[in-house]
Design an enzyme around this catalytic site. Structure first.
Site, PDB file in Angstrom:
ATOM      1  CB  SER A 133       5.741  -2.438  -4.836  1.00 39.86           C
ATOM      2  OG  SER A 133       4.949  -1.374  -5.229  1.00 39.86           O
ATOM      3  CG  HIS A 154       5.322  -0.721 -10.018  1.00 44.24           C
ATOM      4  ND1 HIS A 154       6.407   0.064  -9.721  1.00 44.24           N
ATOM      5  CD2 HIS A 154       4.769  -1.055  -8.825  1.00 44.24           C
ATOM      6  CE1 HIS A 154       6.512   0.176  -8.418  1.00 44.24           C
ATOM      7  NE2 HIS A 154       5.535  -0.490  -7.852  1.00 44.24           N
ATOM      8  CD  GLU A 166       9.344   0.576 -12.546  1.00 44.86           C
ATOM      9  OE1 GLU A 166      10.574   0.659 -12.537  1.00 44.86           O
ATOM     10  OE2 GLU A 166       8.692   0.207 -11.536  1.00 44.86           O
ATOM     11  CG  ASN A 204       9.720   0.867  -5.891  1.00 46.21           C
ATOM     12  OD1 ASN A 204       9.838   2.097  -5.819  1.00 46.21           O
ATOM     13  ND2 ASN A 204       8.554   0.254  -5.858  1.00 46.21           N
TER      14      ASN A 204
HETATM   15  N1  LIG Z   1       1.891   2.634  -1.925  1.00 52.18           N
HETATM   16  C1  LIG Z   1       2.607   2.816  -3.024  1.00 52.18           C
HETATM   17  O1  LIG Z   1       3.305   3.826  -3.230  1.00 52.18           O
HETATM   18  C2  LIG Z   1       2.557   1.748  -4.088  1.00 52.18           C
HETATM   19  C3  LIG Z   1       3.081   2.036  -5.365  1.00 52.18           C
HETATM   20  C4  LIG Z   1       2.983   1.066  -6.361  1.00 52.18           C
HETATM   21  C5  LIG Z   1       2.385  -0.143  -6.065  1.00 52.18           C
HETATM   22  N2  LIG Z   1       1.913  -0.399  -4.811  1.00 52.18           N
HETATM   23  C6  LIG Z   1       1.247  -1.691  -4.560  1.00 52.18           C
HETATM   24  O2  LIG Z   1      -0.136  -1.402  -4.466  1.00 52.18           O
HETATM   25  C7  LIG Z   1      -0.810  -2.421  -3.706  1.00 52.18           C
HETATM   26  C8  LIG Z   1      -1.752  -1.753  -2.712  1.00 52.18           C
HETATM   27  O3  LIG Z   1      -1.021  -0.841  -1.932  1.00 52.18           O
HETATM   28  P1  LIG Z   1      -1.759   0.340  -1.137  1.00 52.18           P
HETATM   29  O4  LIG Z   1      -0.681   1.300  -0.774  1.00 52.18           O
HETATM   30  O5  LIG Z   1      -2.951   0.816  -1.892  1.00 52.18           O
HETATM   31  O6  LIG Z   1      -2.252  -0.459   0.169  1.00 52.18           O
HETATM   32  P2  LIG Z   1      -3.531  -0.177   1.081  1.00 52.18           P
HETATM   33  O7  LIG Z   1      -3.301  -0.961   2.333  1.00 52.18           O
HETATM   34  O8  LIG Z   1      -3.820   1.273   1.187  1.00 52.18           O
HETATM   35  O9  LIG Z   1      -4.752  -0.813   0.277  1.00 52.18           O
HETATM   36  C9  LIG Z   1      -4.879  -2.178  -0.005  1.00 52.18           C
HETATM   37  C10 LIG Z   1      -6.355  -2.466  -0.174  1.00 52.18           C
HETATM   38  O10 LIG Z   1      -6.493  -3.790  -0.685  1.00 52.18           O
HETATM   39  C11 LIG Z   1      -7.702  -4.286  -0.137  1.00 52.18           C
HETATM   40  N3  LIG Z   1      -7.756  -5.738  -0.320  1.00 52.18           N
HETATM   41  C12 LIG Z   1      -6.915  -6.676   0.215  1.00 52.18           C
HETATM   42  N4  LIG Z   1      -7.301  -7.901  -0.223  1.00 52.18           N
HETATM   43  C13 LIG Z   1      -8.382  -7.710  -1.042  1.00 52.18           C
HETATM   44  C14 LIG Z   1      -9.222  -8.583  -1.792  1.00 52.18           C
HETATM   45  N5  LIG Z   1      -9.038  -9.884  -1.774  1.00 52.18           N
HETATM   46  N6  LIG Z   1     -10.237  -8.032  -2.529  1.00 52.18           N
HETATM   47  C15 LIG Z   1     -10.434  -6.695  -2.560  1.00 52.18           C
HETATM   48  N7  LIG Z   1      -9.670  -5.818  -1.860  1.00 52.18           N
HETATM   49  C16 LIG Z   1      -8.658  -6.325  -1.112  1.00 52.18           C
HETATM   50  C17 LIG Z   1      -7.653  -3.834   1.311  1.00 52.18           C
HETATM   51  O11 LIG Z   1      -8.942  -3.911   1.891  1.00 52.18           O
HETATM   52  C18 LIG Z   1      -7.162  -2.401   1.133  1.00 52.18           C
HETATM   53  O12 LIG Z   1      -8.259  -1.521   0.935  1.00 52.18           O
HETATM   54  C19 LIG Z   1       0.318  -3.265  -3.079  1.00 52.18           C
HETATM   55  O13 LIG Z   1       0.444  -4.424  -3.881  1.00 52.18           O
HETATM   56  C20 LIG Z   1       1.557  -2.398  -3.250  1.00 52.18           C
HETATM   57  O14 LIG Z   1       2.722  -3.200  -3.399  1.00 52.18           O
HETATM   58  C21 LIG Z   1       1.952   0.522  -3.818  1.00 52.18           C
END
Ligand SMILES: NC(=O)c1ccc[n+]([C@@H]2O[C@H](COP(=O)([O-])OP(=O)(O)OC[C@H]3O[C@@H](n4cnc5c(N)ncnc54)[C@H](O)[C@@H]3O)[C@@H](O)[C@H]2O)c1
Length: 300
Positions: A133, A154, A166, A204
């Site tokens: 995001s 997305h 998206e 967003n």
């Molecule tokens: N939370 C939302 O509503 C939302 C919506 C759309 C997109 N996103 C995007 O989704 C992504 C993840 O968000 P989230 O809410 O799941 O976060 P989160 O913190 O719950 O999970 C992230 C995960 O990524 C893992 N990770 C980090 N580096 C890694 C690597 N090199 N190899 C494997 N795993 C790795 C971490 O261990 C963790 O388990 C972000 O890029 C965020 O921008 C989030």
């Protein structure tokens, strides 16, 4: 919101036959895997470490139970869905994938390192779809030898309930890459919109400043958490209030998105409220942390 899925067993058989892997076993990675499983698409989730691999299973069970309450699945059906999801730390599983959904957290530099590593492990024709995001897809694609095969996909939290994706086209993305992502979205029952690589994309860029404004109202004592949310649910006909939605998204993610908008447009309307920063610093990240604006039962 999805209303066409009642139980896993009566879902129509899928004709989608590509191999899908997800990198990142966090809240989004798990939520996407459940949505794939609901549509009969088996998935591999690549966790960062053995410890995270172990933690992912009970968290998946918990998310399945939460979805089960909404969709009316019994325990056997939840198990059936869980059986379609494999959590691994083995690169060999990634090497088989036709499409990899990158769902990790981290800085731009950490993401670039991951994309270089993925590039070395994946087949030359594998598409990488990032769900970020807050990071430019073009920057990520430039870290690989396959920039034309990188695009954004997305999703919105909670993925099984929110129908929109998206599809984000970066500088070098080719049509075939977008077509592959569209095909997967179709198989997952998602509606899609196409958007150029730009901070916040369509949703967003409007939604997160609104959440920031709700936080500002709270900090200024204009209304309570409950009343701010109730006001927007009833008065604006939103299915969720802005503060409960922030807890779903994750306050760290909300902050990252605002920082990205502020850095790109240099417009004070995107400046994160200090209360948001304070909550992130305190680890009160929302549902995934057990506490955000509301308090939830502990995840583990
Ligand atoms: N939370 C939302 O509503 C939302 C919506 C759309 C997109 N996103 C995007 O989704 C992504 C993840 O968000 P989230 O809410 O799941 O976060 P989160 O913190 O719950 O999970 C992230 C995960 O990524 C893992 N990770 C980090 N580096 C890694 C690597 N090199 N190899 C494997 N795993 C790795 C971490 O261990 C963790 O388990 C972000 O890029 C965020 O921008 C989030």
């Amino acid at each position: 919101m999805s209303n066409n899925i009642s139980t896993p067993s009566n879902a129509p058989a899928t004709t989608y036959n590509k191999k899908v892997a997800i990198v990142g076993a966090g809240s989004m990675g798990r939520s996407i895997a459940i949505c794939l499983a609901m549509h009969q698409i088996p998935t591999v989730i690549q966790a960062r470490s053995l410890e995270r691999q172990k933690r992912a299973i009970p968290l998946l069970e918990q998310s399945l139970a939460e979805c089960g309450e909404i969709f009316g699945w019994n325990e056997d059906e939840q198990k059936e869905l869980l059986n379609r999801i494999k959590v691994t730390v083995d690169n060999a599983d990634l090497a088989l994938a036709d499409i990899v959904i990158e769902a990790t957290s981290g800085t731009l530099e950490e993401h670039k390192e991951l994309y270089r590593d993925l590039d070395a492990v994946l087949r030359d024709d594998t598409v990488i779809a990032s769900i970020t995001s807050s990071i430019s897809i073009t920057e990520l694609s430039n870290a690989t030898e396959r920039p034309s095969l990188v695009a954004g996909m997305h999703f919105f939290m909670p993925v099984p309930l929110i129908d929109l994706v998206e599809i984000v086209s970066a500088q070098h993305t080719v049509q075939e890459t977008l077509d592959q992502i569209q095909e997967l979205c179709d198989a997952m029952g998602k509606e899609t919109v196409y958007v150029e690589d730009s901070p916040g994309y369509i949703v967003n860029r409007m939604l997160i400043p609104m959440i920031n404004e709700a936080i500002t109202e709270l900090a200024q004592g204009i209304g309570s958490i409950e009343d701010i949310d109730r006001a927007m649910r009833i008065g604006a006909n939103h299915p969720m209030g802005p503060l409960e939605l922030a807890d779903w998204i994750g306050l760290d993610t909300c902050l990252e998105i605002l920082e990205g908008l502020f850095a790109e447009f240099m417009d004070s309307k995107y400046r994160p409220h200090p209360l948001l920063r304070r909550k992130v610093r305190a680890g009160q990240l929302g549902r995934k942390a057990g506490v955000g604006f509301y308090r939830y039962k502990e995840e583990e």
